[in-house]
Each structure stands twice: as structure tokens, then as C-alpha cells.
Design an enzyme around this catalytic site. Structure first.
Site, PDB file in Angstrom:
ATOM      1  CB  VAL A  26      61.544  11.209  18.061  1.00  0.00           C
ATOM      2  CG1 VAL A  26      61.033  10.194  19.074  1.00  0.00           C
ATOM      3  CG2 VAL A  26      62.091  12.454  18.767  1.00  0.00           C
ATOM      4  NE  ARG A  28      61.939   7.467   8.563  1.00  0.00           N
ATOM      5  CZ  ARG A  28      61.770   8.103   7.407  1.00  0.00           C
ATOM      6  NH1 ARG A  28      62.758   8.834   6.906  1.00  0.00           N
ATOM      7  NH2 ARG A  28      60.657   7.970   6.725  1.00  0.00           N
ATOM      8  CB  ILE A 127      58.561  30.737  17.142  1.00  0.00           C
ATOM      9  CG1 ILE A 127      57.477  31.488  17.920  1.00  0.00           C
ATOM     10  CG2 ILE A 127      57.945  29.700  16.211  1.00  0.00           C
ATOM     11  CD1 ILE A 127      56.649  32.409  17.028  1.00  0.00           C
ATOM     12  CG  ASP A 128      58.334  32.947  22.051  1.00  0.00           C
ATOM     13  OD1 ASP A 128      58.081  33.552  20.999  1.00  0.00           O
ATOM     14  OD2 ASP A 128      57.476  32.684  22.904  1.00  0.00           O
ATOM     15  CB  ALA A 187      64.809  47.754  12.727  1.00  0.00           C
ATOM     16  CG  HIS A 252      48.719  33.169  15.316  1.00  0.00           C
ATOM     17  ND1 HIS A 252      48.156  34.212  16.027  1.00  0.00           N
ATOM     18  CD2 HIS A 252      48.885  32.155  16.182  1.00  0.00           C
ATOM     19  CE1 HIS A 252      47.977  33.831  17.280  1.00  0.00           C
ATOM     20  NE2 HIS A 252      48.408  32.583  17.397  1.00  0.00           N
ATOM     21  CD  GLN A 254      55.728  37.130  14.324  1.00  0.00           C
ATOM     22  OE1 GLN A 254      56.749  37.404  14.926  1.00  0.00           O
ATOM     23  NE2 GLN A 254      54.561  37.598  14.700  1.00  0.00           N
ATOM     24  NE  ARG A 255      52.194  30.580  17.976  1.00  0.00           N
ATOM     25  CZ  ARG A 255      53.076  30.285  18.919  1.00  0.00           C
ATOM     26  NH1 ARG A 255      53.999  29.379  18.728  1.00  0.00           N
ATOM     27  NH2 ARG A 255      53.009  30.891  20.092  1.00  0.00           N
TER      28      ARG A 255
HETATM   29  P1  ATP Z   1      55.291  27.892  24.442  1.00  0.00           P
HETATM   30  O1  ATP Z   1      56.614  28.380  25.010  1.00  0.00           O
HETATM   31  O2  ATP Z   1      55.314  27.800  22.968  1.00  0.00           O
HETATM   32  O3  ATP Z   1      54.097  28.629  25.001  1.00  0.00           O
HETATM   33  P2  ATP Z   1      54.929  25.884  26.436  1.00  0.00           P
HETATM   34  O4  ATP Z   1      55.366  24.479  26.515  1.00  0.00           O
HETATM   35  O5  ATP Z   1      55.567  26.846  27.412  1.00  0.00           O
HETATM   36  O6  ATP Z   1      55.114  26.374  24.950  1.00  0.00           O
HETATM   37  P3  ATP Z   1      52.430  25.996  27.923  1.00  0.00           P
HETATM   38  O7  ATP Z   1      51.044  26.215  27.455  1.00  0.00           O
HETATM   39  O8  ATP Z   1      52.982  26.943  28.945  1.00  0.00           O
HETATM   40  O9  ATP Z   1      53.341  25.956  26.612  1.00  0.00           O
HETATM   41  O10 ATP Z   1      52.545  24.525  28.540  1.00  0.00           O
HETATM   42  C1  ATP Z   1      52.121  23.398  27.783  1.00  0.00           C
HETATM   43  C2  ATP Z   1      51.430  22.413  28.677  1.00  0.00           C
HETATM   44  O11 ATP Z   1      52.341  21.954  29.693  1.00  0.00           O
HETATM   45  C3  ATP Z   1      50.247  22.959  29.468  1.00  0.00           C
HETATM   46  O12 ATP Z   1      49.074  23.018  28.704  1.00  0.00           O
HETATM   47  C4  ATP Z   1      50.132  21.926  30.572  1.00  0.00           C
HETATM   48  O13 ATP Z   1      49.500  20.752  30.125  1.00  0.00           O
HETATM   49  C5  ATP Z   1      51.604  21.608  30.852  1.00  0.00           C
HETATM   50  N1  ATP Z   1      52.058  22.418  31.990  1.00  0.00           N
HETATM   51  C6  ATP Z   1      52.428  23.714  31.988  1.00  0.00           C
HETATM   52  N2  ATP Z   1      52.734  24.141  33.234  1.00  0.00           N
HETATM   53  C7  ATP Z   1      52.528  23.080  34.040  1.00  0.00           C
HETATM   54  C8  ATP Z   1      52.636  22.869  35.434  1.00  0.00           C
HETATM   55  N3  ATP Z   1      53.026  23.838  36.280  1.00  0.00           N
HETATM   56  N4  ATP Z   1      52.346  21.641  35.921  1.00  0.00           N
HETATM   57  C9  ATP Z   1      51.958  20.633  35.107  1.00  0.00           C
HETATM   58  N5  ATP Z   1      51.829  20.788  33.778  1.00  0.00           N
HETATM   59  C10 ATP Z   1      52.101  21.985  33.238  1.00  0.00           C
END
Ligand code: ATP
Length: 322
Positions: A26, A28, A127-128, A187, A252, A254-255
Site C-alpha cells: 500500500v 509503496r 488466517i481463517d 489425517a 496462537h 498458527q498466527r
Molecule cells: P478476524 O476475522 O481476524 O477476527 P475481524 O476484522 O473480523 O478480524 P473483529 O474484532 O470482529 O475482527 O473486528 C475488528 C474491529 O472492527 C472491531 O474491534 C471494531 O472496532 C470494528 N467493528 C466490528 N464490528 C463492527 C460493527 N458492527 N460496527 C462498527 N465497527 C465494528
């Protein structure tokens, strides 16, 4: 529409190996296009608390984690929090943001883009691999390789003692890591949330006694209905006391780690594509990879639609494990 002149990049939600490669791409690409670029630390919290950083992107492509740090920010879920974030971005002249994260991150970004005029573009980093609209998310390949390396080691010791190992891998709501790592490690059973009769099949295998004098690997996705590796292993132990059963939760490990070549290239392609998307006046959109081509997917779809596991892979796993 405001001409994009200054952009910000952040990482949010769970960290994933390859996020640094995306930050680098991003940055660069932005510089190449004569844009100013800043890093925001700790995800959306940094937008609300003005945590900015000039970031040096040399020597980071090979590193796991994220140099910008990540966080889960509850305040961004409130309209007051998002208003503060918007005011802060406006005050420093940022007119485009690239967010690297998973579906929660994109849900927040979609809401922000409905409320405010600063466009947000998303890069799938988790990672999922559970995001609709992209064949791969950044970090998935590295995590998969970490699991395979660990399971191969466990197989050695399992073989030496004719033991059965239940190995729990990440995947709260999805069995992508479990399915592929299960195939890659040969497996004997793969237990994932998307499939109902896997435990039944495992029972049949154990009843037959066929594999009593051998090693057995059962990969269990952490989000499985059976309640994870411990619960499942305990149930099996009760029914089949003749099997010498052990449990490993990979957790963890795995991360972390240096991203695989595949994740570095994916992250580089997506980082580049995200800046291009901003320059093309896109907003509320995730850049993904579909059939090896860059695809633009509205956040609305990426977070709402369900990505299914590959049924063909499931069939292959079943045939190859008999
Ligand atoms: P991972 O899939 O690895 O868990 P993720 O992006 O789904 O990553 P989350 O913790 O679910 O991780 O979301 C990251 C951040 O996005 C949250 O901490 C929050 O700040 C914001 N967020 C999540 N849901 C909402 C929502 N409904 N409205 C506003 N912001 C949100």
C-alpha cells in the site's frame, strides 16, 4: 468527489502473517502515485485516538505480525466514536483509508462509508480464509503451512507409539484450515463445523479396529459443534478405551511466523489493488482474488454472504482417508 491526495493504512481485528507485506505494498504504491501516506496504529482505535505513525516499510515483507499493531475497538461501534474518527481524519487531510482485517473490520468500514465521505477500501487479512468474495485471505497459507509442519511432527511420535491424536486448529466458525491441513497431512478424520456426520464416520473407523495398531490423526476445527478437541477426545476415550489418545491444541502458534511466499505475493497484489481502487473512486469495497484475478467486492457482500467450504475437497478428504 475529492481527489485522493493523502491516504492512511491500518490493520484491525486478528493479526495475520502477511499484513506487513500488505502495508508495504500500500505504502509503496501510494508513493509511486505521488500520494502522501501515513500509518494508523492499533486499528480503529488509532483513528479515534490520533495514533499516527510515519512508517518505514523496508525490511518488513518477511515479518509476521503487524508493524502498525492491531486492536479490537468497541468505541468504533458507536456513532459518536466514528464521528470522532472522521473529524480526526478530516483534520489531518486524509481522504482515503485502507483497512486490512476480517469481516468485523469490513462491517465497521461499511457503516463508516454510509455515514461519511472518506472512502474506505478493505484488504482481506485473516488466517481463517472465511471471507466471501476472495479465494484467499492474507495469512491463511502461512497458517496452513504452520499447521502442516506441526502435525507432521506429531505424526512421527504418534506412529512410534500407535497413538491417536486429536489436534485442534483455529477456525471459530469455519473449517478451512482444518480441511486443507487434514488433506495435506493425511489425517484419518477431519471434524469441521460445516459437516454433520464426521464423528459418526470416526466412530465407524474406530469400531472396525482397523487402525488400532497405527497412528491416527484427527484434525478438529476449534468451532466445531462437538465442542473442540478436548471434549471430543474425552467422548471417544469413554467408548474406545483401547486407543491411546492424546490431545494437542495448536493455538496462537498458527498466527505467527514469517509469511509464506504465497501470502507475500497475495498481500503485494492486494495492497497494490487497494490503492488503485481508491484512485478509481471506489469506496466501501474489498479487494479480493477470484480465479487468480483481482476482484472488487462490496463490503455489503463480503460480510453478509457465506463462504462455503469446497465440497470437492471434502469428497477428496473422505476418499483419501479410508
Ligand atoms: P478476524 O476475522 O481476524 O477476527 P475481524 O476484522 O473480523 O478480524 P473483529 O474484532 O470482529 O475482527 O473486528 C475488528 C474491529 O472492527 C472491531 O474491534 C471494531 O472496532 C470494528 N467493528 C466490528 N464490528 C463492527 C460493527 N458492527 N460496527 C462498527 N465497527 C465494528
Amino acid at each position: 468527489m475529492t481527489k485522493i491526495s493523502k491516504i492512511a493504512v491500518l490493520t484491525s481485528g486478528g493479526d495475520a502473517p502477511g499484513m506487513n507485506a500488505a502495508i508495504r505494498a500500500v505504502t509503496r504504491t501510494a508513493i509511486y502515485n505521488n500520494l502522501e501516506v501515513i500509518g494508523i496504529r492499533e486499528g480503529y482505535r488509532g483513528m479515534i485516538e490520533n495514533l499516527y505513525t510515519p512508517h518505514d516499510v523496508s525490511d518488513i515483507i518477511q515479518r509476521g505480525g503487524t508493524i502498525l499493531k492491531t486492536a479490537r475497538c468497541m468505541e468504533f461501534k458507536t456513532s459518536e466514536g466514528r464521528q470522532i474518527a472522521y473529524n480526526n481524519l478530516k483534520a489531518i487531510g486524509v481522504n482515503g483509508v485502507i483497512v486490512i482485517g476480517g469481516d468485523g473490520t469490513f462491517t465497521g468500514a461499511r457503516i463508516f462509508n454510509e455515514e461519511f465521505d472518506i472512502p474506505l477500501i478493505g484488504i482481506p487479512g485473516t488466517i481463517d480464509n472465511d471471507l466471501y468474495g476472495t479465494d484467499y485471505t492474507i495469512g491463511y497459507d502461512t497458517a496452513l503451512n504452520t499447521v502442516v509442519e506441526a502435525v507432521d511432527k506429531i505424526r512421527d511420535t504418534a506412529s512410534a507409539h500407535n497413538r491417536m491424536f486429536f489436534i485442534e486448529v483455529m477456525g471459530a466458525e469455519a473449517g478451512f484450515i482444518a480441511l486443507r491441513s487434514g488433506i495435506a497431512t493425511g489425517a484419518e478424520a477431519i471434524i469441521i463445523p460445516e459437516v454433520d456426520d464426521e464423528v459418526e464416520k470416526l466412530n465407524k473407523l474406530l469400531e472396525s479396529g482397523r487402525r488400532q495398531k497405527a497412528s491416527n490423526i484427527v484434525i478438529v476445527a476449534e468451532g466445531d459443534k462437538e465442542g473442540g478437541a478436548y471434549k471430543l477426545a474425552n467422548t471417544i476415550k469413554e467408548h474406545y478405551p483401547n486407543y491411546d489418545i492424546r490431545i494437542t491444541v495448536l493455538g496462537h502458534v498458527q498466527r505467527g511466523g514469517s509469511p509464506s511466499a504465497f501470502d507475500r505475493v497475495t498481500a503485494s497484489r492486494l495492497g497494490y489493488a487497494a490503492v488503485e481502487a481508491l484512485l478509481d473512486d471506489q469506496k466501501s469495497t474489498m479487494v479480493g482474488i477470484q480465479n487468480n484475478e483481482i476482484a472488487l467486492v462490496p463490503f455489503r457482500k463480503a460480510v453478509k454472504l457465506h463462504k462455503s467450504v469446497d465440497r470437492n475437497l471434502l469428497e477428496i478428504a473422505e476418499i483419501l482417508s479410508i
